[in-house]
Design a protein around this motif. Structure first.
Motif, PDB file in Angstrom:
ATOM      1  N   SER A 154       1.006  -1.106   0.074  1.00 22.52           N
ATOM      2  CA  SER A 154      -0.010  -0.235   0.152  1.00 22.52           C
ATOM      3  C   SER A 154       0.738   1.348  -0.025  1.00 22.52           C
ATOM      4  CB  SER A 154      -0.863  -0.063   1.149  1.00 22.52           C
ATOM      5  OG  SER A 154      -1.850   1.344   1.310  1.00 22.52           O
ATOM      6  N   HIS A 155       0.246   2.310  -0.647  1.00 18.22           N
ATOM      7  CA  HIS A 155       0.809   3.607  -0.608  1.00 18.22           C
ATOM      8  C   HIS A 155       0.526   4.362   0.702  1.00 18.22           C
ATOM      9  CE1 HIS A 155       1.587   3.550  -4.864  1.00 18.22           C
ATOM     10  NE2 HIS A 155       2.710   3.991  -4.521  1.00 18.22           N
ATOM     11  N   ARG A 156      -0.489   3.995   1.268  1.00 18.36           N
ATOM     12  CA  ARG A 156      -1.082   4.799   2.496  1.00 18.36           C
ATOM     13  C   ARG A 156      -0.399   4.087   3.805  1.00 18.36           C
ATOM     14  NH1 ARG A 156      -7.349   5.411   1.664  1.00 18.36           N
ATOM     15  NH2 ARG A 156      -7.273   5.485  -0.758  1.00 18.36           N
ATOM     16  N   LEU A 157       0.695   4.489   4.343  1.00 20.03           N
ATOM     17  CA  LEU A 157       1.357   4.037   5.345  1.00 20.03           C
ATOM     18  C   LEU A 157       0.417   3.781   6.539  1.00 20.03           C
ATOM     19  CD1 LEU A 157       4.790   5.516   5.241  1.00 20.03           C
ATOM     20  CD2 LEU A 157       3.861   3.902   3.818  1.00 20.03           C
ATOM     21  N   SER A 158      -0.657   4.698   6.597  1.00 20.15           N
ATOM     22  CA  SER A 158      -1.486   4.552   7.834  1.00 20.15           C
ATOM     23  C   SER A 158      -2.175   3.239   7.790  1.00 20.15           C
ATOM     24  CB  SER A 158      -2.565   5.766   7.759  1.00 20.15           C
ATOM     25  OG  SER A 158      -3.287   5.825   6.670  1.00 20.15           O
ATOM     26  N   SER A 159      -2.609   2.698   6.531  1.00 17.17           N
ATOM     27  CA  SER A 159      -3.000   1.287   6.534  1.00 17.17           C
ATOM     28  C   SER A 159      -2.135   0.205   6.872  1.00 17.17           C
ATOM     29  CB  SER A 159      -4.106   1.513   5.486  1.00 17.17           C
ATOM     30  OG  SER A 159      -3.176   1.247   4.221  1.00 17.17           O
ATOM     31  N   CYS A 160      -1.091   0.413   6.782  1.00 16.29           N
ATOM     32  CA  CYS A 160      -0.168  -0.787   7.169  1.00 16.29           C
ATOM     33  C   CYS A 160       0.081  -1.086   8.618  1.00 16.29           C
ATOM     34  CB  CYS A 160       1.267  -0.484   6.506  1.00 16.29           C
ATOM     35  SG  CYS A 160       1.018   0.004   4.655  1.00 16.29           S
ATOM     36  N   ARG A 161      -0.320  -0.198   9.355  1.00 14.70           N
ATOM     37  CA  ARG A 161      -0.100  -0.219  10.652  1.00 14.70           C
ATOM     38  C   ARG A 161      -0.577  -1.361  11.233  1.00 14.70           C
ATOM     39  NH1 ARG A 161      -2.450   5.305  12.951  1.00 14.70           N
ATOM     40  NH2 ARG A 161      -3.764   4.731  11.460  1.00 14.70           N
ATOM     41  N   PHE A 162      -1.641  -2.016  10.594  1.00 10.81           N
ATOM     42  CA  PHE A 162      -2.471  -3.175  11.078  1.00 10.81           C
ATOM     43  C   PHE A 162      -1.461  -4.422  10.835  1.00 10.81           C
ATOM     44  CE2 PHE A 162      -5.595  -0.680   8.321  1.00 10.81           C
ATOM     45  CZ  PHE A 162      -6.083  -0.108   9.488  1.00 10.81           C
ATOM     46  N   CYS A 163      -0.207  -4.312  10.134  1.00  8.95           N
ATOM     47  CA  CYS A 163       0.606  -5.343   9.844  1.00  8.95           C
ATOM     48  C   CYS A 163       1.528  -5.792  10.796  1.00  8.95           C
ATOM     49  CB  CYS A 163       1.225  -5.257   8.462  1.00  8.95           C
ATOM     50  SG  CYS A 163      -0.029  -5.148   7.218  1.00  8.95           S
ATOM     51  N   ASP A 164       1.935  -7.032  10.947  1.00 10.72           N
ATOM     52  CA  ASP A 164       3.104  -7.550  12.038  1.00 10.72           C
ATOM     53  C   ASP A 164       4.379  -6.962  11.722  1.00 10.72           C
ATOM     54  OD1 ASP A 164       0.851  -9.274  13.104  1.00 10.72           O
ATOM     55  OD2 ASP A 164       1.615 -10.759  11.789  1.00 10.72           O
ATOM     56  N   GLU A 165       4.685  -6.757  10.510  1.00 12.30           N
ATOM     57  CA  GLU A 165       6.242  -6.402   9.872  1.00 12.30           C
ATOM     58  C   GLU A 165       5.777  -5.427   8.891  1.00 12.30           C
ATOM     59  OE1 GLU A 165      10.023  -8.684  10.540  1.00 12.30           O
ATOM     60  OE2 GLU A 165       9.104  -9.048   8.291  1.00 12.30           O
ATOM     61  N   ILE A 166       6.578  -4.586   8.697  1.00 14.38           N
ATOM     62  CA  ILE A 166       6.574  -3.719   7.552  1.00 14.38           C
ATOM     63  C   ILE A 166       7.942  -3.682   6.834  1.00 14.38           C
ATOM     64  CG2 ILE A 166       6.347  -1.100   6.439  1.00 14.38           C
ATOM     65  CD1 ILE A 166       4.494  -0.754   9.101  1.00 14.38           C
ATOM     66  N   THR A 167       8.200  -3.911   5.594  1.00 12.25           N
ATOM     67  CA  THR A 167       9.185  -4.229   4.872  1.00 12.25           C
ATOM     68  C   THR A 167       9.107  -2.970   4.082  1.00 12.25           C
ATOM     69  OG1 THR A 167       9.187  -6.290   4.727  1.00 12.25           O
ATOM     70  CG2 THR A 167      10.442  -5.653   3.309  1.00 12.25           C
ATOM     71  N   VAL A 168      10.315  -2.268   3.969  1.00 12.04           N
ATOM     72  CA  VAL A 168      10.299  -1.075   3.197  1.00 12.04           C
ATOM     73  C   VAL A 168      11.399  -1.185   2.106  1.00 12.04           C
ATOM     74  CG1 VAL A 168      10.921   1.392   3.316  1.00 12.04           C
ATOM     75  CG2 VAL A 168      10.301   0.338   5.499  1.00 12.04           C
ATOM     76  N   PHE A 169      10.931  -0.943   0.594  1.00 12.95           N
ATOM     77  CA  PHE A 169      11.625  -1.002  -0.617  1.00 12.95           C
ATOM     78  C   PHE A 169      11.995   0.261  -0.903  1.00 12.95           C
ATOM     79  CE2 PHE A 169      10.974  -5.407  -2.498  1.00 12.95           C
ATOM     80  CZ  PHE A 169      10.084  -5.833  -1.423  1.00 12.95           C
ATOM     81  N   ASP A 170      13.239   0.343  -1.344  1.00 12.60           N
ATOM     82  CA  ASP A 170      13.870   1.314  -2.026  1.00 12.60           C
ATOM     83  C   ASP A 170      14.856   1.372  -3.118  1.00 12.60           C
ATOM     84  OD1 ASP A 170      13.673   4.291  -2.270  1.00 12.60           O
ATOM     85  OD2 ASP A 170      15.611   4.506  -1.056  1.00 12.60           O
ATOM     86  N   ASN A 171      14.242   1.767  -4.261  1.00 10.59           N
ATOM     87  CA  ASN A 171      15.347   1.618  -5.414  1.00 10.59           C
ATOM     88  C   ASN A 171      15.661   0.038  -5.724  1.00 10.59           C
ATOM     89  OD1 ASN A 171      16.866   2.800  -7.136  1.00 10.59           O
ATOM     90  ND2 ASN A 171      18.408   3.518  -6.205  1.00 10.59           N
ATOM     91  N   GLY A 172      14.887  -0.807  -5.781  1.00  5.06           N
ATOM     92  CA  GLY A 172      14.967  -2.213  -6.093  1.00  5.06           C
ATOM     93  C   GLY A 172      15.709  -2.981  -4.863  1.00  5.06           C
ATOM     94  N   GLY A 173      15.708  -2.334  -3.439  1.00  2.00           N
ATOM     95  CA  GLY A 173      16.275  -3.244  -2.603  1.00  2.00           C
ATOM     96  C   GLY A 173      15.598  -2.867  -1.501  1.00  2.00           C
ATOM     97  N   ILE A 174      15.596  -4.013  -0.374  1.00  2.00           N
ATOM     98  CA  ILE A 174      14.946  -3.905   0.932  1.00  2.00           C
ATOM     99  C   ILE A 174      15.779  -3.171   1.906  1.00  2.00           C
ATOM    100  CG2 ILE A 174      14.070  -5.019   2.910  1.00  2.00           C
ATOM    101  CD1 ILE A 174      13.232  -7.227   1.038  1.00  2.00           C
ATOM    102  N   VAL A 175      15.296  -1.974   2.392  1.00  8.19           N
ATOM    103  CA  VAL A 175      16.239  -1.045   2.956  1.00  8.19           C
ATOM    104  C   VAL A 175      15.892  -1.001   4.591  1.00  8.19           C
ATOM    105  CG1 VAL A 175      16.898   0.469   1.135  1.00  8.19           C
ATOM    106  CG2 VAL A 175      14.708   0.992   2.430  1.00  8.19           C
ATOM    107  N   GLN A 176      14.526  -1.335   4.921  1.00  6.20           N
ATOM    108  CA  GLN A 176      14.278  -1.589   6.272  1.00  6.20           C
ATOM    109  C   GLN A 176      13.098  -2.623   6.666  1.00  6.20           C
ATOM    110  OE1 GLN A 176      13.183   2.683   6.724  1.00  6.20           O
ATOM    111  NE2 GLN A 176      14.155   2.764   8.769  1.00  6.20           N
ATOM    112  N   LYS A 177      13.133  -2.891   7.949  1.00  6.94           N
ATOM    113  CA  LYS A 177      12.049  -3.897   8.286  1.00  6.94           C
ATOM    114  C   LYS A 177      11.703  -3.763   9.743  1.00  6.94           C
ATOM    115  CE  LYS A 177      12.560  -8.199   5.831  1.00  6.94           C
ATOM    116  NZ  LYS A 177      12.629  -9.674   5.996  1.00  6.94           N
ATOM    117  N   GLY A 178      10.623  -3.886  10.102  1.00  4.87           N
ATOM    118  CA  GLY A 178      10.190  -3.506  11.547  1.00  4.87           C
ATOM    119  C   GLY A 178       8.662  -3.315  11.657  1.00  4.87           C
TER     120      GLY A 178
END
Ligand code: ADP
Length: 586
Positions: free
Chosen positions: A535-559
């Protein structure tokens, strides 16, 4: 092409025809046999009758010969007429069946192949060859009559004229080896010239079809798209691109007509020459005619087997997704699935840029994962690799420890439910759309409707699950809004008992209230399944156990949302603050 290869191509062509146009070739063969044999039956019995009249004159035998001549000719003519009708019926429908050859191939082909420009060109060439000119399969059907007629003709005429070459006529000219040798020479020469001319015609034709593919495409662009595409209208007018397009079209047209003209001239020369040779030889003796036709049949065969080769090249494009054979454990829904990406990198076909670079991540059973990141970061591509629309350029993807390419593809797909951004509902009933089947488990379907927050609207539908969506097939069909369609698509994904559910921008058409209504309850509606939520709307991702952040073809953060927001220099915090700012100023 070698003779053996030509035979193989011809045989394969007949196998395709037997599968897609059953009965056509059988009818053609029977028709040709009946048609070719009839004159020989008459010739043979006439000779018997003349013999009988000039020798024994036995009435009973004479009557028998006459009766057999009439009877056999009658049967042959019946067979010929019945088969002719059958051939006409089947031949008129064969083009639809030929289309099926292509649509079957399309269906079984890898998704990636649909986007490959070389494959698109190959398909277009094979289709144009067949549907515009009848080349390949069409020729094979038409030339079958010639093939059968020549072989039956040769066999019968050899049988009838063998005495001409073996017994002496008493005439010095007819009995001389020069006469017999001369005849054979004419046969061989006519065969040779016909075959050379056809080869030349084929070469010109190849060049012409090749340029014709581009001609048609360019014509479509200059003559149609350039003007009809409203996005281009401004530029076309401002820069007067129409004048330039007119000139380009004229150039294309001139070149195309030049090749086309050459082709027509060659064909007409050839038929005049062949006609006069065949007519001359045919006047001399029936056998020579049959041999002349044989060379014709052989050179035709040379041409259509070449064309069939193009078709086979297309039909033989391998389907990589079908290579695996390992079965998926039926209890996988209960036992769970773990997905792992190991050093996965990916470039789209015909592109040099990596859109995913060295991805390493694990999706544990039952986890609710959100994928976030800017447009073009690679989130959707990750999902496309997961469902094997494409295979990784480098690295491997594992399902429960096994490379996903090893699994039977159809079974593998059962592991997933997808709601893509560009999902499509069909003009079937609501129930059939949700079940993706004609058999609908009504209780389960209504449960899924509830989870997808569609109950309120559903209660207002008099026909319930039997309500048709859209008006394409039923006047009583209901129109649904984008948001409602999205809810139905979610119900469809929930109805499928798959252990992994993937939702790519499932909220794009939902208003914030509907979004909260569905996704506030995200864990409950997805139950034990592993869920990927893009999702683009970060507010709706709060429901998830874990958030994976993609940037420029790579995974840059998780938590979790809380931990990521605290990481102030991180991408997530940057995105979150940008969106929060947007909401504040909006
Ligand atoms: P996201 O889902 O994060 O917005 P995508 O996975 O859709 O990102 O896209 C990642 C990159 O891949 C983008 O640069 C996009 O332009 C490119 N891309 C997507 N689809 C194709 C395609 N079919 N062919 C070539 N490039 C593509």
């Amino acid at each position: 092409m070698r003779f053996k290869k030509r035979i193989e191509n011809t045989k394969r062509g007949y196998r395709i025809l037997a599968r897609y146009c059953p009965g056509l070739i059988r009818a053609k063969v029977l028709h040709s046999i009946a048609k070719t044999l009839a004159p020989f039956v008459t010739i043979w019995f006439s000779a018997r009758i003349i013999n009988e009249i000039s020798n024994d004159r036995k009435i009973s035998r004479l009557v028998l010969y006459v009766a057999l001549t009439i009877g056999i000719n009658f049967i042959l003519s019946m067979v010929k007429n019945v088969m002719e009708k059958k051939v006409n019926d089947k031949e008129s429908g064969m083009w639809n069946y030929f289309s099926k050859v292509f649509s079957d191939k399309q269906m079984e082909m890898d998704f990636v192949s649909h986007e490959d420009t070389d494959i698109k060109k190959q398909k277009q060439k094979a289709e144009e060859n067949l549907f515009m000119f009848g080349n390949g399969l069409g020729q094979l059907v038409w030339d079958t009559s010639g093939l059968v007629e020549v072989f039956i003709g040769i066999a019968a005429s050899v049988a009838l004229t063998v005495s001409f070459f073996t017994s002496k006529s008493g005439n010095a000219v007819l009995d001389s080896p020069v006469w017999i040798g001369g005849l054979l020479l004419i046969v061989i020469l006519s065969g040779f010239i016909t075959s050379k001319l056809k080869m030349k015609e084929q070469a010109v034709f190849e060049k012409w079809t090749d340029s014709n593919v581009w001609f048609n495409r360019a014509f479509m662009f200059y003559g149609h798209e350039l003007y009809s595409d409203s996005a281009r209208a401004k530029d076309v007018r401002l820069y007067r691109q129409d004048r330039f397009a007119d000139r380009e079209m004229q150039k294309l047209q001139d070149n195309n007509e030049k090749d086309n003209g050459l082709l027509r001239t060659m064909s007409s020369c050839q038929s005049r020459l062949v006609g006069s040779i065949v007519q001359y030889v045919g006047a001399l003796i029936k056998m020579v005619e049959s041999f002349g036709e044989l060379s014709d049949v052989i050179s035709e065969n040379k041409i259509y087997t070449e064309h069939l080769e193009h078709l086979y090249e297309y039909l033989d494009i391998p389907n990589r997704k079908n290579t695996g054979s390992v079965h998926i454990d039926e209890n996988i829904l209960k036992t769970g699935c773990e997905i792992e990406f190991k050093n996965v990198s990916f470039k789209y076909p015909n592109s040099d840029n990596y859109v995913l670079k060295n991805i390493n991540t694990k999706l544990k059973t039952g986890m609710k994962q959100a994928f976030v990141g800017q447009n073009g970061a690679g989130k959707t591509t990750f999902v496309k690799l997961l469902c094997r629309l494409y295979d990784p350029t480098e690295g491997q993807i594992f399902l429960n420890g096994r490379d996903i390419r090893e699994y039977d593809y159809d079974e593998y797909l059962k592991v997933f439910s997808f709601v893509f951004q560009d999902f499509k509902l069909l003009a079937f009933t609501l129930g059939q759309n949700i079940a993706a089947d004609t058999d609908v488990d009504a209780k389960k379907a209504t449960e899924c409707i509830g989870k997808a927050a569609f109950s309120e609207r559903y209660a207002g539908l008099a026909q319930g699950l039997d309500t048709y969506l859209y008006k394409d097939v039923s006047e009583k069909g209901v129109q649904i809004s984008g948001g409602e369609a999205q809810k139905i698509a979610l119900a469809r994904a929930l109805y499928k008992d798959s252990p992994i559910i993937v939702l790519d921008e499932p909220t794009a058409a939902l208003d914030p209230i509907a979004e909260e209504e569905i996704y506030g309850n995200f864990s409950n509606i997805t139950e034990d399944r592993t869920a990927i939520y893009i999702s683009h709307r970060l507010s709706s991702c709060r429901f998830c156990d874990e958030i994976t952040v993609f940037d420029n073809g790579g995974i840059v953060q998780k938590g979790t949302h809380e931990s990521l927001v605290k990481d102030e220099g991180g991408k997530y915090a940057e995105l979150w603050n940008a969106q929060a700012k947007y909401y504040r100023t909006a």
